[in-house]
Enzyme design. Structure first.
Site, PDB file in Angstrom:
ATOM      1  N   GLU A  89      -7.372   9.782 -14.280  1.00 51.65           N
ATOM      2  CA  GLU A  89      -7.607   9.984 -12.844  1.00 51.65           C
ATOM      3  C   GLU A  89      -6.783  11.179 -12.337  1.00 51.65           C
ATOM      4  O   GLU A  89      -7.282  12.021 -11.586  1.00 51.65           O
ATOM      5  CB  GLU A  89      -7.199   8.699 -12.105  1.00 51.65           C
ATOM      6  CG  GLU A  89      -7.455   8.747 -10.634  1.00 51.65           C
ATOM      7  CD  GLU A  89      -8.544   7.793 -10.186  1.00 51.65           C
ATOM      8  OE1 GLU A  89      -8.984   6.936 -10.963  1.00 51.65           O
ATOM      9  OE2 GLU A  89      -8.973   7.924  -9.034  1.00 51.65           O
ATOM     10  N   GLU A 139       0.836  -1.210   0.000  1.00 45.02           N
ATOM     11  CA  GLU A 139       0.000   0.000   0.000  1.00 45.02           C
ATOM     12  C   GLU A 139       0.868   1.256   0.000  1.00 45.02           C
ATOM     13  O   GLU A 139       1.816   1.369   0.781  1.00 45.02           O
ATOM     14  CB  GLU A 139      -0.897  -0.030   1.235  1.00 45.02           C
ATOM     15  CG  GLU A 139      -2.337   0.299   0.948  1.00 45.02           C
ATOM     16  CD  GLU A 139      -3.041  -0.701   0.047  1.00 45.02           C
ATOM     17  OE1 GLU A 139      -3.152  -0.414  -1.171  1.00 45.02           O
ATOM     18  OE2 GLU A 139      -3.486  -1.749   0.544  1.00 45.02           O
ATOM     19  N   ASP A 182      -4.294   0.414  -9.212  1.00 42.71           N
ATOM     20  CA  ASP A 182      -5.680  -0.017  -9.417  1.00 42.71           C
ATOM     21  C   ASP A 182      -5.954  -0.407 -10.869  1.00 42.71           C
ATOM     22  O   ASP A 182      -6.577  -1.426 -11.149  1.00 42.71           O
ATOM     23  CB  ASP A 182      -6.645   1.099  -8.996  1.00 42.71           C
ATOM     24  CG  ASP A 182      -6.353   1.595  -7.592  1.00 42.71           C
ATOM     25  OD1 ASP A 182      -5.844   0.813  -6.780  1.00 42.71           O
ATOM     26  OD2 ASP A 182      -6.623   2.780  -7.315  1.00 42.71           O
TER      27      ASP A 182
HETATM   28  C1  GLA Z   1      -5.323   4.226  -4.059  1.00 38.15           C
HETATM   29  C2  GLA Z   1      -4.594   4.680  -5.327  1.00 38.15           C
HETATM   30  C3  GLA Z   1      -3.493   3.693  -5.716  1.00 38.15           C
HETATM   31  C4  GLA Z   1      -2.588   3.384  -4.533  1.00 38.15           C
HETATM   32  C5  GLA Z   1      -3.402   3.044  -3.295  1.00 38.15           C
HETATM   33  C6  GLA Z   1      -2.556   2.875  -2.076  1.00 38.15           C
HETATM   34  O1  GLA Z   1      -6.033   3.041  -4.322  1.00 38.15           O
HETATM   35  O2  GLA Z   1      -5.511   4.787  -6.387  1.00 38.15           O
HETATM   36  O3  GLA Z   1      -2.751   4.222  -6.802  1.00 38.15           O
HETATM   37  O4  GLA Z   1      -1.698   4.440  -4.283  1.00 38.15           O
HETATM   38  O5  GLA Z   1      -4.393   4.031  -3.024  1.00 38.15           O
HETATM   39  O6  GLA Z   1      -1.791   1.736  -2.165  1.00 38.15           O
END
Ligand code: GLA
Length: 385
Positions: A163, A34, A175
């Site tokens: 995004e 994360e 994501d």
């Molecule tokens: C969100 C963002 C991702 C990533 C996560 C944390 O989901 O969209 O790009 O940074 O937070 O891991």
């Protein structure tokens, strides 16, 4: 009903003619890794069963029109008018992707417009990437319909650009890669610097394990403060330590980092550096000992997000602690933080116990009821019809 056939039908009812095809992309759970993606590090997500569907129909002019089951009004724009600030609200996702395709080589001056109809059963605001599901479904549909020939890693960058520039959330590549590259019963081990991806079997079901998702219903939004602040701290840390990105530090470098950085920046850096190591350890442990052995890595990831990166909320911490106490082999928050969902890896015969314990704990603390469900690692984006 939300599926490919239902979306085909809704398109036909709405526009009065049939679509030429239906595409879909799933939401995701990040198993571990994360806030490592925008630090050029490692992530390990998988697709969930809930998906976003896009039915697409041809037009004879150069207008793109989008309609959806989750908002009353359609939005339309001429292809020549697409620009980062031309649209807002939910339509910023599909139309932002359309704009971003042009930035990755699509010749938008010479394509015809399209009608789109979107449906989805990916929970919104739950940290399960409803936005990436929408972006990736639209990107794949337009790529195939317009014959652009972009590969999936490039389509992931298209979604990320939409995004970042159109929606205004400074997120990384996690994501969109998860939703585009996933395969059933597996997770995607992605190097966010090289974008090399390896699909690794998870075998939860084969090993008698269930992945439980606890959606706390505490809503997060990454276009607001906390996410960007964490990203800025990471960049400041990398600059102060003289590396291109935190990916370039090892756990062994942390003593030096502590000597140079203020306490808060140091803890942000420590989370990212140790989380990268945990992703590598998770992949290795999974290969050598199976999914039953990764629990302590999930737990350590959660503690690091809670204490060092400070992106959890009381509801998430309670969900994780209660799931662990009720017998989960490991549990952690998933996604960007400040709300959203926790995941727990649980032996099949303890799922009911974990679920009731979490519900009871939320009630006892006066928190709103969580939504708890199980997930099977599922297929990535695809054409359905
Ligand atoms: C969100 C963002 C991702 C990533 C996560 C944390 O989901 O969209 O790009 O940074 O937070 O891991």
């Amino acid at each position: 009903m939300t599926d490919a056939a239902g979306t085909h039908q809704r398109f036909t009812e709405y526009y009065g003619h049939a679509p030429v095809g239906v595409w879909s992309a799933p939401g995701r759970v990040n198993l571990i890794g994360e806030h490592t993606d925008y630090n050029d590090g490692f992530v390990f997500p998988f697709a969930i069963a809930e998906r976003t569907w896009v039915a697409l129909g041809d037009r004879h002019d150069r207008v793109v029109r989008v309609a959806t089951s989750f908002a009353p009004d359609a939005v339309e724009i001429h292809l020549d008018d697409l620009a980062p600030h031309a649209v807002d609200g939910w339509a910023a996702y599909p139309l932002g992707v359309t704009w971003a395709l042009g930035r990755f080589g699509a010749d938008l001056a010479h394509v015809r417009g399209v009608d789109l109809y979107i449906t989805s059963d990916v929970p919104v605001g739950a940290g399960l990437s409803s936005s990436a599901a929408l972006e990736s479904a639209v990107a794949l549909a337009l790529d195939e319909h317009w014959g652009l020939g972009l590969d999936r890693p490039t389509l992931a960058k298209v979604g990320q650009l939409a995004e970042n520039e159109v929606v205004g959330a400074p997120t990384g590549i996690l994501d969109q890669s998860a939703t585009l590259l996933s395969e059933p019963d597996a997770a995607v081990f992605l190097d966010c610097r090289s974008l090399d991806a390896e699909v690794i079997p998870l075998r939860f079901a084969a090993e008698g394990l269930t992945l439980v998702v606890i959606d706390t219903k505490v809503e997060h939004a990454h276009a607001t403060g906390g996410y960007a602040a964490r990203r800025a701290s990471c960049e400041a840390g990398a600059t102060a330590l003289g590396v291109p990105a935190l990916r370039d530090l090892r756990v062994e470098d942390l003593d030096r980092a502590q000597a140079v950085l203020d306490d808060e920046t140091f803890r942000r850096v420590r989370h990212v550096v140790t989380e990268d190591r945990r992703v590598l350890d998770t992949v290795r442990t999974l290969r050598e000992h199976g999914p039953g052995a990764i629990g302590s890595l999930l737990d350590a990831s959660h503690a690091s997000m809670r204490d060092d990166f400070e992106i959890t909320v009381p509801e998430i911490d309670l969900a994780v602690e209660t799931a662990r106490a009720a017998g989960a082999i490991g549990a952690r928050m998933t996604g960007g933080g400040f709300g959203g969902s926790a995941i727990a890896l649980v032996a099949d015969d303890r799922v009911d116990e974990v679920t009731s314990a979490v519900r009871a704990a939320f009630a006892e603390h006066g928190f709103g009821a969580p939504v708890i469900f199980t997930e099977q690692p599922s297929a990535g984006a695809r054409r359905d019809a």
